[in-house]
Design a protein around this motif. Structure first.
Motif, PDB file in Angstrom:
ATOM      1  N   CYS A 157       0.825  -1.210   0.000  1.00 17.37           N
ATOM      2  CA  CYS A 157       0.000   0.000   0.000  1.00 17.37           C
ATOM      3  C   CYS A 157       0.863   1.265   0.000  1.00 17.37           C
ATOM      4  CB  CYS A 157      -0.926   0.009   1.213  1.00 17.37           C
ATOM      5  SG  CYS A 157      -2.185  -1.278   1.203  1.00 17.37           S
ATOM      6  N   MET A 164      -4.355   4.015  -3.092  1.00 18.79           N
ATOM      7  CA  MET A 164      -5.012   3.873  -1.801  1.00 18.79           C
ATOM      8  C   MET A 164      -5.939   5.060  -1.541  1.00 18.79           C
ATOM      9  SD  MET A 164      -3.999   0.993  -0.960  1.00 18.79           S
ATOM     10  CE  MET A 164      -4.886   0.942   0.586  1.00 18.79           C
ATOM     11  N   TYR A 195      -9.341  -0.657   5.607  1.00 22.95           N
ATOM     12  CA  TYR A 195      -8.325   0.332   5.245  1.00 22.95           C
ATOM     13  C   TYR A 195      -7.504   0.762   6.455  1.00 22.95           C
ATOM     14  CZ  TYR A 195      -9.299   1.073   0.314  1.00 22.95           C
ATOM     15  OH  TYR A 195      -9.391   0.914  -1.060  1.00 22.95           O
ATOM     16  N   PHE A 199      -4.603  -2.042   6.131  1.00 25.87           N
ATOM     17  CA  PHE A 199      -3.812  -1.366   5.103  1.00 25.87           C
ATOM     18  C   PHE A 199      -3.095  -0.120   5.605  1.00 25.87           C
ATOM     19  CE2 PHE A 199      -7.222  -3.096   2.004  1.00 25.87           C
ATOM     20  CZ  PHE A 199      -6.632  -4.343   2.026  1.00 25.87           C
ATOM     21  N   TYR A 201      -4.300   2.829   6.221  1.00 24.67           N
ATOM     22  CA  TYR A 201      -4.828   4.087   5.660  1.00 24.67           C
ATOM     23  C   TYR A 201      -6.083   4.438   6.440  1.00 24.67           C
ATOM     24  CZ  TYR A 201      -5.769   7.711   2.237  1.00 24.67           C
ATOM     25  OH  TYR A 201      -5.969   8.929   1.636  1.00 24.67           O
TER      26      TYR A 201
END
Length: 212
Positions: A157, A164, A195, A199, A201
């Motif tokens: 990512c 993203m 997310y 990830f 984010y």
């Protein structure tokens, strides 16, 4: 029946959707596919695939870039097609059909991928689909990733921050459009959890991936 040029266009698109090391395997897989039937879906059904231009190319850690089609419009193939595939060819096949225009088919192939040990390039297919709208797929991905170390996913990512950002924005839009009635608090939405937790984010406009 579609002709040679359509098949060649599809093959060239799939070659670009995987690293160079996979080229011969991609060619082999594509040659085993039946192009006689297209998915009966949307105004794009006269093509084998569609590249919508919404995503940037995805980058791997060795500097390669891959271009993943938004959708492919070929019907899923019978299990017998995979009988002569190597493990990498099977992975390519399942990545390929994770871009199907049929959400049920996408979910089936994503579940296969989640059950496997994935190389970096296959993880990109998992990440990409999480910016989409089928909540059952998001639940399947979160159900798996929330129980494992996601450092490698976060590293991928981090190499693809613009994707993203755009994927996160799409995910929010889909929540607002389709799932806000069932999940009023955005903080509780499965896409938000994916997310943020898996990830790295956590908010719109974030400038870097948080790898802990």
């Amino acid at each position: 029946m579609f002709g040679f040029l359509k098949k060649k266009e599809f093959l060239n698109a799939q070659i670009k959707a995987f690293p160079k090391e996979c080229r011969e395997d991609v060619i082999f897989v594509c040659r085993q596919l039946s192009y006689r039937n297209l998915c009966n879906s949307s105004l794009y059904c006269r093509d084998f695939f569609i590249q919508d231009g919404k995503d940037y190319d995805w980058q791997t850690s060795n500097g390669e870039q891959i271009q993943i089609p938004s959708r492919i419009y070929i019907t899923d193939q019978p299990d017998s097609v995979q009988s002569g595939f190597s493990e990498r060819q099977k992975m390519i096949y399942h990545c390929m059909f994770s871009r199907s225009c049929d959400g049920y088919i996408r979910e089936e192939h994503i579940r296969w991928l989640l059950s496997s040990v994935l190389p970096e390039w296959a993880k990109i297919y998992i990440i990409k689909i999480c910016g989409e709208y089928v909540v059952e797929i998001l639940q399947a991905v979160y159900g798996f990733l929330s129980k494992v170390d996601c450092t490698e996913y976060k590293q991928v990512c981090a190499l693809n921050l613009k994707n993203m950002q755009s994927g996160h924005s799409r995910m929010i839009s889909y929540w607002n459009e389709f799932y806000r009635y069932d999940c009023y608090r955005y903080q509780d939405y499965i896409g938000k959890k994916l997310y943020a937790e898996c990830f790295g984010y956590r908010k719109t406009g974030q400038k870097r991936i948080i790898i802990e």
